[in-house]
Design an enzyme around this catalytic site. Sequence first.
Site, short mmCIF file in Angstrom:
data_model
loop_
_atom_site.label_atom_id
_atom_site.label_comp_id
_atom_site.label_asym_id
_atom_site.label_seq_id
_atom_site.Cartn_x
_atom_site.Cartn_y
_atom_site.Cartn_z
N TYR A 28 0.84 -1.19 0.00
CA TYR A 28 0.00 0.00 0.00
C TYR A 28 0.88 1.24 0.00
O TYR A 28 1.93 1.28 0.64
CB TYR A 28 -0.87 0.04 1.26
CG TYR A 28 -1.90 -1.05 1.33
CD1 TYR A 28 -2.69 -1.37 0.23
CD2 TYR A 28 -2.12 -1.76 2.52
CE1 TYR A 28 -3.65 -2.37 0.30
CE2 TYR A 28 -3.08 -2.76 2.60
CZ TYR A 28 -3.83 -3.06 1.49
OH TYR A 28 -4.79 -4.03 1.56
N HIS A 188 -11.37 3.81 6.38
CA HIS A 188 -10.14 3.05 6.13
C HIS A 188 -9.63 2.32 7.37
O HIS A 188 -8.58 1.67 7.31
CB HIS A 188 -9.06 3.96 5.54
CG HIS A 188 -9.37 4.38 4.14
ND1 HIS A 188 -10.04 5.54 3.83
CD2 HIS A 188 -9.14 3.76 2.96
CE1 HIS A 188 -10.21 5.62 2.53
NE2 HIS A 188 -9.67 4.56 1.96
N ARG A 218 -5.77 7.24 -8.82
CA ARG A 218 -4.97 6.14 -8.27
C ARG A 218 -5.61 4.83 -8.71
O ARG A 218 -6.74 4.84 -9.20
CB ARG A 218 -4.87 6.22 -6.75
CG ARG A 218 -6.16 6.00 -6.03
CD ARG A 218 -5.99 6.13 -4.52
NE ARG A 218 -5.19 5.04 -3.96
CZ ARG A 218 -5.68 3.89 -3.51
NH1 ARG A 218 -6.99 3.65 -3.55
NH2 ARG A 218 -4.90 2.95 -3.00
N ASN A 220 -6.45 0.65 -7.52
CA ASN A 220 -6.49 -0.36 -6.48
C ASN A 220 -6.85 -1.67 -7.18
O ASN A 220 -7.34 -1.65 -8.32
CB ASN A 220 -7.53 0.01 -5.42
CG ASN A 220 -7.44 -0.90 -4.21
OD1 ASN A 220 -6.37 -1.45 -3.92
ND2 ASN A 220 -8.55 -1.08 -3.51
N GLU A 263 -9.48 -1.11 -10.04
CA GLU A 263 -10.27 0.12 -9.97
C GLU A 263 -9.37 1.29 -10.33
O GLU A 263 -8.32 1.47 -9.72
CB GLU A 263 -10.78 0.33 -8.54
CG GLU A 263 -11.81 -0.69 -8.10
CD GLU A 263 -12.27 -0.50 -6.66
OE1 GLU A 263 -13.14 -1.26 -6.24
OE2 GLU A 263 -11.76 0.41 -5.97
N TYR A 314 -6.98 -9.70 3.83
CA TYR A 314 -7.88 -8.55 3.80
C TYR A 314 -8.57 -8.44 2.43
O TYR A 314 -9.75 -8.11 2.34
CB TYR A 314 -7.12 -7.26 4.12
CG TYR A 314 -7.97 -6.04 3.97
CD1 TYR A 314 -9.00 -5.77 4.87
CD2 TYR A 314 -7.78 -5.17 2.91
CE1 TYR A 314 -9.80 -4.67 4.71
CE2 TYR A 314 -8.58 -4.06 2.74
CZ TYR A 314 -9.59 -3.81 3.63
OH TYR A 314 -10.40 -2.73 3.47
N LYS A 315 -7.83 -8.72 1.37
CA LYS A 315 -8.42 -8.65 0.03
C LYS A 315 -9.34 -9.84 -0.26
O LYS A 315 -10.01 -9.87 -1.30
CB LYS A 315 -7.31 -8.61 -1.03
CG LYS A 315 -6.65 -7.24 -1.15
CD LYS A 315 -5.59 -7.26 -2.25
CE LYS A 315 -4.83 -5.93 -2.33
NZ LYS A 315 -5.60 -4.84 -2.94
C1 HEM Z 1 -5.70 9.03 -2.08
C2 HEM Z 1 -6.80 8.49 -1.72
C3 HEM Z 1 -6.98 7.09 -1.17
C4 HEM Z 1 -6.07 6.14 -0.78
C5 HEM Z 1 -4.54 6.23 -0.80
C6 HEM Z 1 -6.83 4.98 -0.36
C7 HEM Z 1 -6.28 3.78 0.08
C8 HEM Z 1 -6.97 2.62 0.32
C9 HEM Z 1 -6.38 1.33 0.54
C10 HEM Z 1 -4.89 1.03 0.53
C11 HEM Z 1 -7.38 0.45 0.72
C12 HEM Z 1 -7.25 -1.07 0.90
C13 HEM Z 1 -7.50 -1.70 -0.45
C14 HEM Z 1 -7.27 -3.19 -0.62
O1 HEM Z 1 -6.53 -3.85 0.12
O2 HEM Z 1 -7.82 -3.75 -1.59
C15 HEM Z 1 -8.62 1.18 0.64
C16 HEM Z 1 -9.87 0.65 0.82
C17 HEM Z 1 -11.02 1.38 0.78
N1 HEM Z 1 -11.14 2.71 0.43
FE1 HEM Z 1 -9.66 4.00 0.03
N2 HEM Z 1 -8.17 5.25 -0.48
C18 HEM Z 1 -8.31 6.51 -0.98
C19 HEM Z 1 -9.47 7.18 -1.23
C20 HEM Z 1 -10.68 6.72 -0.88
C21 HEM Z 1 -11.90 7.50 -0.93
C22 HEM Z 1 -12.00 8.96 -1.38
C23 HEM Z 1 -12.89 6.71 -0.51
C24 HEM Z 1 -14.32 7.15 -0.42
C25 HEM Z 1 -15.37 6.38 -0.50
C26 HEM Z 1 -12.33 5.41 -0.19
C27 HEM Z 1 -13.01 4.30 0.26
C28 HEM Z 1 -12.46 3.06 0.53
C29 HEM Z 1 -13.25 1.92 0.97
C30 HEM Z 1 -14.75 1.89 1.21
C31 HEM Z 1 -12.34 0.86 1.14
C32 HEM Z 1 -12.68 -0.54 1.62
C33 HEM Z 1 -12.66 -0.50 3.14
C34 HEM Z 1 -13.26 -1.76 3.76
O3 HEM Z 1 -12.75 -2.87 3.50
O4 HEM Z 1 -14.24 -1.64 4.51
N3 HEM Z 1 -10.99 5.46 -0.43
N4 HEM Z 1 -8.34 2.51 0.40
#
Ligand code: HEM
Length: 337
Positions: A28, A188, A218, A220, A263, A314-315
Amino acid sequence: MTSTTESSSATELVAGFPFPFSDDRYRYSTNVEPAQRAVTTPAGQWGASVVDIDSEYRAELSQRAAVLAADPTRHAVLPHMVHAAWDAMVTVMRELDAAYPDQMQLRSTGTDTWLWRNGILGIEQDFRYGDPTSLPEEPLRYITSQIQEDIALLDQRNGQLFVDAGVVTFAADWSFGFDVGMSFLEIHGPVPRVRAEGVITRAHEFLKRLQPHQPYRRTNWTLTIDRRLDVSTEIYHEWGPDREHIQTVSDAEFGRRVHLRVEVQHLVRLPDSGAVMFLIRTYMLPLEQLATVEAWRERTAQVLAELPDDMADYKGIIKFRGRAAQWLRDNVPRART
Ligand code: HEM
């Protein structure tokens, strides 16, 4: 036997695939970069525009409509976000107009009045900005019925960002209905490692400083069984068992059904409301097509084999990522179908 239409669509999906790995090892990071810059891959390119339409357009729009009809909690606009929803709709229309000027046009017809034309779907819609009676649906829902992207809108207040509106029908193992109203940092919370490494706090600071007209993006990724866009927590009972079952299928079936799911997420500061728009566009490629591009086959096998267990867990891929890595190692490229 694959039909001509199916195989040309498969070729297009390979050519436009946003392959996410820049290294043989994935961790990450706050991996944001300026948007609207095309990335050339061994198979083609992606990323020239903020919104992307491909051969799956109609199919994905009808899936979104079906999900929304079955589960209204995938759509929410908290009362203070009504203005941001209009801002988001018009911003997306402008992006569509810029990316697809032959098919999509947004024209001003007077003070606050507009004509929207979507030539692919045969839509011509006059509307008055901010007047809900001038549109057939709530603006966020209206525009997400014309793009493949999911949308979340974040309100910024008291130095924090809150996910207070959205239409999210293709969530990868999370629940928009559960998360709505939560802060960026709370959402997060379950992600392993990121707190200690400061990834999310840095992302939060970055997002709070995001400026209008300077979109960022970005990527994912995860693995999904079958071409199933809606893998939301709400319907885990429908897709969760596939993660067990996939371990027992033949190699040919495994390569057909396991998809690398990527994504492309765009981050846009909306100019009128000041909200942050988060666009999530999901791409999927089965391993058997991924393996037709040698560089992708080798790198994905390395990443999957090396990924630490806590991240794989986690994934949700821990039980079959080893087989996926081995499958890719065993399947040298063949001619693309
Ligand atoms: C620069 C912006 C962001 C970064 C660096 C970031 C980073 C991450 C990372 C590293 C994960 C884990 C992904 C995985 O292992 O597959 C994650 C999950 C997630 N992110 Fe973000 N994210 C960003 C922006 C956002 C925004 C704006 C939202 C708004 C909805 C969001 C919603 C989520 C959700 C809902 C998850 C899944 C969490 C869960 O498992 O319940 N992210 N994000």
